[in-house]
Design an enzyme around this catalytic site. Structure first.
Site, PDB file in Angstrom:
ATOM      1  N   CYS A   1       0.851  -1.180   0.000  1.00 50.52           N
ATOM      2  CA  CYS A   1       0.000   0.000   0.000  1.00 50.52           C
ATOM      3  C   CYS A   1       0.890   1.235   0.000  1.00 50.52           C
ATOM      4  O   CYS A   1       1.846   1.300   0.766  1.00 50.52           O
ATOM      5  CB  CYS A   1      -0.889   0.004   1.240  1.00 50.52           C
TER       6      CYS A   1
ATOM      7  N   HIS B   1      -8.878  -3.557  -2.728  1.00 48.45           N
ATOM      8  CA  HIS B   1      -8.000  -2.805  -1.822  1.00 48.45           C
ATOM      9  C   HIS B   1      -8.418  -1.321  -1.804  1.00 48.45           C
ATOM     10  O   HIS B   1      -8.514  -0.708  -0.739  1.00 48.45           O
ATOM     11  CB  HIS B   1      -6.543  -2.972  -2.300  1.00 48.45           C
ATOM     12  N   GLU B   2      -8.691  -0.757  -2.989  1.00 53.07           N
ATOM     13  CA  GLU B   2      -9.055   0.669  -3.059  1.00 53.07           C
ATOM     14  C   GLU B   2     -10.441   0.927  -2.467  1.00 53.07           C
ATOM     15  O   GLU B   2     -10.657   1.935  -1.805  1.00 53.07           O
ATOM     16  CB  GLU B   2      -8.977   1.184  -4.503  1.00 53.07           C
TER      17      GLU B   2
ATOM     18  N   HIS C   1     -10.095   1.220   1.121  1.00 50.82           N
ATOM     19  CA  HIS C   1      -9.628   2.563   1.493  1.00 50.82           C
ATOM     20  C   HIS C   1     -10.800   3.534   1.597  1.00 50.82           C
ATOM     21  O   HIS C   1     -10.883   4.331   2.533  1.00 50.82           O
ATOM     22  CB  HIS C   1      -8.668   3.117   0.432  1.00 50.82           C
TER      23      HIS C   1
HETATM   24 NI    NI Z   1      -3.484   1.183  -0.247  1.00 54.79          NI
END
Ligand code: NI
Length: 175
Positions: free
Chosen positions: A87, A129-130, A133
């Site tokens: 990340c 993953h995004e 976030h």
């Molecule tokens: Ni990340």
């Protein structure tokens, strides 16, 4: 900032376009394959992806870079895979994370038009993953307790460095 859930985008204007462009530049400069708005200090539901073409990929995949406004996962495959994730907000840190191998994502483009796309491989991995976030969920939340323990020294150092950096930043500055 990284812990805040993002607000939905409602204005599809020049500012949004500019933010998306800046995020693509930042992602490329950091040699990343994805970036969420929180990572550049904005709490809007916007992320960008740029997945390098895989040599054996089937034709007709999504064009890169992708800009996803208000993205959400609408379906996930049964198969799960473990993959070592990094990340940009946690430099030099990597940990295996188990996620569905393919997902269907609904999102809007910069004009507000609705789209739906099926993603596999690295693209499926990166978009999950995004979207994490955008909900304030971080890599450290997804790694196993064992891995977190193994990385605890490095995590502590990162926390200290971030705190020092913020303390040095000018009042009202971006830090
Ligand atoms: Ni990340």
């Amino acid at each position: 900032m990284l812990r805040r859930a993002s607000d939905p985008v409602t204005a599809f204007d020049g500012l949004l376009r500019r933010l998306a462009r800046d995020m693509i530049d930042t992602m490329r400069a950091s040699r990343g394959i994805g970036l969420a708005a929180q990572q550049v200090g904005e709490t809007v539901s916007l992320c960008v992806l740029e997945i390098p073409a895989e040599p054996d990929a089937a034709p007709g995949g999504p064009e890169m870079p992708m800009v996803l406004v208000n993205p959400r996962i609408t379906a996930a495959g049964q198969d799960k895979e473990s993959f070592e994730e990094g990340c940009l907000s946690f430099p030099d840190l990597a940990a295996p994370v188990v996620r569905p191998a393919d997902v269907e994502v609904a999102y809007q483009d910069l004009d507000g038009a609705e789209h739906r796309v099926s993603l596999q491989g690295l693209a499926a991995r990166a978009v999950q993953h995004e979207i994490d976030h955008l909900q304030g969920i971080l890599l450290v939340d997804r790694m196993t307790q064992m891995k977190k323990l193994a990385l605890s020294g490095r995590l502590k150092r990162l926390r200290r460095e971030t705190r020092d950096r913020l303390a040095r930043a000018e009042p009202g500055g971006a830090g």
